[in-house]
Write an enzyme that holds these catalytic residues in place. Structure first.
Site, PDB file in Angstrom:
ATOM      1  N   ASN A   1       0.827  -1.219   0.000  1.00  0.00           N
ATOM      2  CA  ASN A   1       0.000   0.000   0.000  1.00  0.00           C
ATOM      3  C   ASN A   1       0.860   1.268   0.000  1.00  0.00           C
ATOM      4  O   ASN A   1       0.352   2.359   0.251  1.00  0.00           O
ATOM      5  CB  ASN A   1      -0.947   0.006   1.206  1.00  0.00           C
ATOM      6  CG  ASN A   1      -0.206   0.088   2.544  1.00  0.00           C
ATOM      7  OD1 ASN A   1       1.020   0.049   2.581  1.00  0.00           O
ATOM      8  ND2 ASN A   1      -0.955   0.208   3.625  1.00  0.00           N
TER       9      ASN A   1
ATOM     10  N   HIS B   1       3.311   1.964   2.056  1.00  0.00           N
ATOM     11  CA  HIS B   1       3.789   2.438   3.355  1.00  0.00           C
ATOM     12  C   HIS B   1       5.306   2.320   3.487  1.00  0.00           C
ATOM     13  O   HIS B   1       5.959   1.565   2.767  1.00  0.00           O
ATOM     14  CB  HIS B   1       3.042   1.770   4.526  1.00  0.00           C
ATOM     15  CG  HIS B   1       3.428   0.356   4.840  1.00  0.00           C
ATOM     16  ND1 HIS B   1       2.639  -0.470   5.602  1.00  0.00           N
ATOM     17  CD2 HIS B   1       4.515  -0.387   4.514  1.00  0.00           C
ATOM     18  CE1 HIS B   1       3.234  -1.638   5.740  1.00  0.00           C
ATOM     19  NE2 HIS B   1       4.373  -1.614   5.078  1.00  0.00           N
TER      20      HIS B   1
ATOM     21  N   GLU C   1       1.375   4.439   7.418  1.00  0.00           N
ATOM     22  CA  GLU C   1       0.353   4.035   6.457  1.00  0.00           C
ATOM     23  C   GLU C   1      -0.096   5.233   5.616  1.00  0.00           C
ATOM     24  O   GLU C   1       0.185   6.388   5.979  1.00  0.00           O
ATOM     25  CB  GLU C   1      -0.848   3.448   7.223  1.00  0.00           C
ATOM     26  CG  GLU C   1      -0.502   2.253   8.118  1.00  0.00           C
ATOM     27  CD  GLU C   1      -0.261   0.953   7.343  1.00  0.00           C
ATOM     28  OE1 GLU C   1       0.211   0.982   6.196  1.00  0.00           O
ATOM     29  OE2 GLU C   1      -0.551  -0.103   7.935  1.00  0.00           O
TER      30      GLU C   1
END
Ligand code: PGA
Length: 235
Positions: free
Chosen positions: A129, A131, A136
């Site tokens: 994602n 990160h 995050e």
């Protein structure tokens, strides 16, 4: 480039960047750098490499897991990095995941990083994602070390390490912030596999944006990327 070549190249690039005396090495604790750590351990065993005077600094830790939990990053750093390289426990800097007050543990971790003089070379991975550490999507690019909530994506990606699957994956973590990570003198970003192709391309070629936390690396002056063909497919 196969996995063994990836590890050898990463080890060569890392060692070239580390200062000869008392290096401070920032370590990622995912799957991607495992072969690199094995390669460092091998070189150490045969006498080609001596990192016993190094300080190792983790990127993050799960809240609720202590150093005796097999899934903790304290355990990962101890068993895969510090012990094989002969690094004394006092030179291992990891957030205290099982602290009664995680916010305070985060502040203490940031202070310890500053106290050792910061990180010379940071080994980093990238999440599917986007990160970086456990920062995050949505994390401020100016963030410092703090307690964060893990995304569902990260918890399901990391469930493979936990015997009871996603239910065993903690919901919170202590992570170096994006600004903290960017204080490292240089950064070695490792990526392998197709799941990393999109986030890697977005991080390197997309806008610098909180939606892709690793894009903050575009602001750093000394980043080296090592990617296999699958991860580099969209570059
Ligand atoms: P991985 O993790 O090396 O296990 O893919 C990378 C990350 O989540 O930062």
């Amino acid at each position: 480039m196969d996995e063994a070549q990836f590890a050898v190249l990463a080890a060569d690039e890392l060692i070239r960047r580390l200062p000869a005396v008392s290096p401070r090495l920032g370590v990622a604790t995912g799957s991607t750098p495992m072969r690199l750590y094995d390669e460092l351990a091998r070189r150490s065993r045969v006498g080609e490499l001596d990192l016993s005077s190094a300080v190792v600094v983790a990127l993050d830790e799960y809240v609720g897991l202590g150093p005796r939990d097999a899934q903790s990053y304290a355990s990962y750093v101890r068993t895969r990095i510090a012990e094989p390289l002969g690094i004394a426990p006092g030179n291992v800097v990891v957030p205290q995941g099982d602290a009664a007050d995680p916010e305070r543990a985060a502040a203490e971790f940031e202070a310890r990083i500053t106290g050792v003089g910061g990180v010379d070379v940071q080994i980093a991975g990238i999440g599917a994602n986007g990160h970086l550490g456990f920062n995050e999507p949505g994390s401020s690019l100016e963030s410092r070390t703090r307690v964060v909530l893990l995304s569902d994506r990260t918890r399901s990606d990391n469930a493979r390490f936990f015997s009871d699957g996603i239910d065993g994956v903690p919901r919170r973590a202590i992570t170096q912030g994006l600004a903290t990570i960017c204080r490292a003198g240089s950064i070695l970003l490792l990526a392998s596999g197709t799941a990393k192709a999109e986030p890697l391309a977005a991080a390197l070629h997309g806008p610098v944006d909180v939606a892709v936390p690793a894009s903050v690396l575009q602001r750093h002056a000394d980043v080296t990327v090592i990617a296999d063909h699958a991860a580099a497919a969209l570059l």
